[in-house]
Design an enzyme around this catalytic site. Sequence first.
Site, PDB file in Angstrom:
ATOM      1  N   ASP A   1       0.411   5.229   0.158  1.00 18.07           N
ATOM      2  CA  ASP A   1      -0.635   6.218   0.413  1.00 18.07           C
ATOM      3  C   ASP A   1      -0.028   7.617   0.354  1.00 18.07           C
ATOM      4  O   ASP A   1       0.965   7.885   1.027  1.00 18.07           O
ATOM      5  CB  ASP A   1      -1.238   5.958   1.803  1.00 18.07           C
TER       6      ASP A   1
ATOM      7  N   ASP B   1       0.847  -1.190   0.000  1.00 12.17           N
ATOM      8  CA  ASP B   1       0.000   0.000   0.000  1.00 12.17           C
ATOM      9  C   ASP B   1       0.883   1.240   0.000  1.00 12.17           C
ATOM     10  O   ASP B   1       1.730   1.400   0.875  1.00 12.17           O
ATOM     11  CB  ASP B   1      -0.884  -0.031   1.263  1.00 12.17           C
TER      12      ASP B   1
ATOM     13  N   ASP C   1       3.300   1.226   3.502  1.00 13.94           N
ATOM     14  CA  ASP C   1       2.706   1.079   4.818  1.00 13.94           C
ATOM     15  C   ASP C   1       3.041  -0.326   5.329  1.00 13.94           C
ATOM     16  O   ASP C   1       2.558  -1.319   4.794  1.00 13.94           O
ATOM     17  CB  ASP C   1       1.184   1.274   4.713  1.00 13.94           C
TER      18      ASP C   1
END
EC number: 2.7.7.-
Length: 391
Positions: free
Chosen positions: A101, A99, A299
């Site tokens: 972000d 991930d 992450d």
Amino acid sequence: MTESAVVKTINAVKSAFRGYYFKPDMVEAPDKMEQREFGYMQFGQPGMVRHLSFKSMKELTATIMKEVPSDIYCSNAYYRFPTYPMQEKQWLGADLIFDIDGKDLHLPCVPSHSYPICTNCGHASAPVPDEKRKEEHYSCPACGGKKADDISIPCAKCIEGSKREVKRLVEFLTGDLGMQRSDIHIYFSGNNGFHIHVSDEAYIPLDPQARSDLVGYLSGSGLMAESIGVRKGNAENLFFIKFPKSGLAYGWRGRVANKLKIDGSSMIKLKHIVEQKGGYAAFKADLDRMTRDIGVRIDPQVTTDVHRVFRMSGTLNSKSGLAKIKCGDNIDSFDPFVDACLLGDGKLSVKVKTQVKLKLKNKSFNISKESAELPAYAAIYLICKRLAEAS
Ligand SMILES: [Zn+2]
Ligand SMILES: [Zn+2]
């Protein structure tokens, strides 16, 4: 917001989402769906409905049409019994997912498009410049509340920043780990980032510790000074240079050597560099900063959690009304504000809470009036961002 405004606003979003899911084949079918756990969230209700199982897309679609969820998820894990409680599901493995972000990248543009929204009354204010933000504590002009959520309307620079990280991650995965590019699938998250799914079967059995080690490698934490040839001497801060036998050409060694402009014949140069930094300990600290800077900002929790449910590809994100979708082979030409903006353009009347700028489907909106009539995709975007309500 009054009770009736809340109901009206939820109904407007729900109706737009229903229209989207009514079109055939919007949601991407996951592999081996009968072994996965599904879950969804409902508009205006806290908590997730979890531990669901669907044997076919037809079954899943029927539930989506009936419930019109705000968000729809499925596990990266495969289970023998997906609907059982977590301890009894019998874990069979999990896809490897990363991930990235936008909010973790701390880009300088973010304060200029972050709107403080009072957690108590929902009042929205104009963005506050970064310098002022540090000096002043938030105080809601409407209710005096002291807490606010920062709601960001990501700009083109934010998306560029996330794309840069994605490309770096792909370089690591193919270059250092030898994955096939065709096994790496890039998805826009539906709000402000990207999910990278790896379909190489070899990674499915990895446990959380192995996934955590992988994250450590990719994010550049814990590279030893010894591995690039700086070895600790007998006394405090003493050191000597001895290059590894396998050289400095590949992987992290190559990256660091590049940055320091050294190669396997630069013993004297490296010695000078370490001395200049102030010896072994100081060099080690500096090396740590450098590798974290070169490493990918992913992450760690997302990758190491093997029981997580992930937003499904082709479903809408209730934080934005945009869709999570696959980006195609060329991420450079993917524009989430066009390609993932898939709601209709019928007109919707909204009450906008503060002056706001945004660009969707190549159309710029600069809304300064309280009442506005907007195409549904823009109206729903602002409602999902909590910057507008239906009127
Ligand atoms: Zn307030
Ligand atoms: Zn930005």
